[in-house]
Design an enzyme around this catalytic site. Structure first.
Site, PDB file in Angstrom:
ATOM      1  N   ASP A   1     -19.256   1.182  25.208  1.00 34.21           N
ATOM      2  CA  ASP A   1     -19.400   2.428  24.456  1.00 34.21           C
ATOM      3  C   ASP A   1     -18.802   3.581  25.260  1.00 34.21           C
ATOM      4  OD1 ASP A   1     -21.251   2.983  26.458  1.00 34.21           O
ATOM      5  OD2 ASP A   1     -22.999   2.768  25.155  1.00 34.21           O
ATOM      6  N   LEU A   2     -19.038   4.773  24.818  1.00 39.78           N
ATOM      7  CA  LEU A   2     -18.485   5.959  25.460  1.00 39.78           C
ATOM      8  C   LEU A   2     -18.921   6.087  26.922  1.00 39.78           C
ATOM      9  CD1 LEU A   2     -16.743   8.470  24.964  1.00 39.78           C
ATOM     10  CD2 LEU A   2     -18.812   9.650  24.220  1.00 39.78           C
TER      11      LEU A   2
END
Length: 129
Positions: free
Chosen positions: A15-16
């Site tokens: 994810d980020l």
């Protein structure tokens, strides 16, 4: 008997924040179940075509213990916890360097062509006993 399947974390799995997105652990354990059944000698495609039997996840209990990150080498451990007429309960853990990062218990059921539970295939029952 514990089946082990290695997995490497790719950029697309993160994810980020750069850690494995939580839902991807479910994909990892799904792949491991498929390979485990294949290694047991069960051809799921043939099982569906010839006997109309498929496996479906009925329940998943999951604990996210520690994060994994990009390029980590993980191993999914799969073992049988319980076996009944139409149900199979598996313990599936994802580890890095022997440390459990994700722990799950997955309940599978065998379903017939009409979507109703059926007895687990004999080939699987014989192999697991």
């Amino acid at each position: 008997m514990t089946h082990r399947m290695p997995i490497r974390v790719y950029y697309e799995d993160t994810d980020l924040a750069g850690i494995v997105y939580y839902a991807n652990y479910l994909k990892f354990i799904e792949r491991a179940r498929t390979e485990w059944v294949r290694d047991l000698g069960v051809d799921q495609g043939r099982l569906k075509a010839e006997e109309g039997i498929v496996f479906a996840v009925r329940r998943v209990e999951a604990d996210y213990i520690q994060p994994a990150g990009f390029d980590d080498e993980l191993v999914v451990h799969t073992s049988v916890e319980a076996l009944t007429g139409a149900r199979l309960v598996l313990k599936q853990d994802v580890l890095r360097d022997g440390v459990v990062l994700f722990a799950s218990t997955v309940t599978l059921v065998a379903l017939g062509g009409d979507g109703r539970p059926v007895r687990l295939p004999d080939v699987l029952r014989r192999t697991l006993h």
